[in-house]
Design an enzyme around this catalytic site. Structure first.
Site, PDB file in Angstrom:
ATOM      1  N   ARG A 164       2.894   6.988  -7.668  1.00  8.70           N
ATOM      2  CA  ARG A 164       1.864   6.282  -6.885  1.00  8.70           C
ATOM      3  C   ARG A 164       0.486   6.885  -7.144  1.00  8.70           C
ATOM      4  NH1 ARG A 164       5.752   4.157  -7.151  1.00  8.70           N
ATOM      5  NH2 ARG A 164       7.154   3.311  -5.577  1.00  8.70           N
ATOM      6  N   SER A 238       4.689  -0.033   2.413  1.00  6.41           N
ATOM      7  CA  SER A 238       5.098   1.339   2.716  1.00  6.41           C
ATOM      8  C   SER A 238       3.859   2.179   2.994  1.00  6.41           C
ATOM      9  CB  SER A 238       5.869   1.933   1.538  1.00  6.41           C
ATOM     10  OG  SER A 238       7.053   1.195   1.305  1.00  6.41           O
ATOM     11  N   GLU A 334       0.175   6.341   1.625  1.00  2.80           N
ATOM     12  CA  GLU A 334      -0.021   5.609   0.376  1.00  2.80           C
ATOM     13  C   GLU A 334      -1.357   4.871   0.363  1.00  2.80           C
ATOM     14  OE1 GLU A 334       2.743   3.077  -1.507  1.00  2.80           O
ATOM     15  OE2 GLU A 334       4.474   4.387  -1.193  1.00  2.80           O
TER      16      GLU A 334
END
Length: 338
Positions: A164, A238, A334
């Site tokens: 990520r 998420s 995130e």
């Protein structure tokens, strides 16, 4: 170039959080970015690059110049001996692009179905799901440097992809506007399976070796069953990254919580399921103000209606402290918090 003032960003972020852009310019091609760079006032202004708004938490109004990336277009660029190269404009919705590649008979992105956001954001976040990350299919991208106005083409090495993560979150953060992205789809295609939810679908349908379209349909169904539609319930997918720890740390946590969900990584480290830890701390379904933890998936924070960014971040901080207190693990968000 159309310059807009006092633009509400509520429709442009999937959390549905209120914020106003003092100035906004919609970018539809490279020339539009260069116009901004060359503009006597806008060129010197601090800038914020906005794609689909599916990975941000807006906590305030935006004094920066907001560049809303709306570059469209999809095409097959070339056929190589071992792969097809396909390209999409940075403003194309990611899921629509994945579906389009399958319509062209070009599999390889099906595991990334139904991920919200735009194509241009996909390499920034190195999005991933069900065993595939963008870096596994990435070829190159085009963009415009916001300082020099020059066009740039970047390959995977310069993009420095991680979990990520990418160079666009570090040295090139806010420096390059991505306008087009190209992907390498292998001609020798094999389905990427190996996840329990996919294995259940295979057993349910009696299929040992599914076609790409079946994998696409199954993943869409899996995601819809456990994740809220941002068009109905505001969210950014998420909210926390799954933490990666050493084998020793993992064994220590298993000793205290034997049921913790964990996965081995290729480099020998272990990935822990953040959603499981949040659920184990009793957060599923809980709220702080009008921000809450989704009832079906503890990894997703939601806007229960009328939430503001500070409520989302208060909830996130409380979850972080709770998980740290029990597991000694600091969860990392995130989304980009603005």
């Amino acid at each position: 170039m159309q310059i807009e003032s006092g633009v509400s960003l509520k429709p442009y972020n999937s959390f549905g959080l209120p914020a106003v852009a003092q100035t906004l310019v919609r970018v539809v091609d490279d020339a539009g970015v260069r116009q901004v760079v060359d503009h006597p006032d806008l060129g010197r202004s601090p800038k914020f690059i906005l794609g689909g708004g599916s990975n941000i938490v807006l906590t305030r109004d935006m004094p920066q110049l907001v560049l809303k990336v709306e570059v469209r277009g999809r095409r097959v660029v070339e056929e190589r001996a071992d792969a097809w190269i396909v390209e999409a404009g940075a403003g194309e919705p990611w899921h629509d692009f994945v579906a389009w590649t399958l319509d062209q008979g070009l599999p390889g992105l099906e595991n990334l179905a139904l991920i919200p956001g735009t194509v241009g954001a996909s390499p920034v976040q190195n999005i991933g799901a069900y065993g595939i990350e963008v870096k596994d299919r990435f070829d190159s991208l085009d963009g415009v440097d916001l300082v020099t106005g020059r066009s740039v083409t970047l390959g995977a090495e310069i993009c420095a992809f991680g979990y990520r993560d990418s160079v666009f979150k570090h040295s090139l953060a806010g420096r390059v506007v991505i306008t087009r992205v190209r992907f390498r789809l292998p001609k020798t295609w094999q389905p990427v399976l190996g996840y329990l939810e996919i294995e259940r679908k295979m057993a349910e349908h009696g299929v040992a070796c599914p076609e790409a379209r079946q994998v696409f349909d199954w993943i869409c169904a899996i995601r819809r069953a456990k994740l809220p539609d941002p068009a109905v319930v505001g969210n950014a997918g998420s909210f926390f990254k799954n933490p990666v720890v050493t084998p020793e740390q993992c064994r220590d946590i298993i000793g205290r919580d034997p049921e913790i969900v964990h996965y081995p990584m290729p480099d020998g480290s272990m990935k822990l399921a953040a959603g499981w830890m949040i659920d184990a701390c009793g957060w599923k379904g809980k709220s702080v103000g009008k921000a809450g933890v989704y009832e079906k998936q503890a990894l997703v924070l939601v806007n229960r209606g009328g939430a503001i960014g500070s409520e989302v971040m208060l909830l996130a901080k409380a979850i972080q402290e709770s998980v740290y207190g029990r597991f000694g693990i600091r969860l990392e968000p995130e989304p980009v918090v603005v």
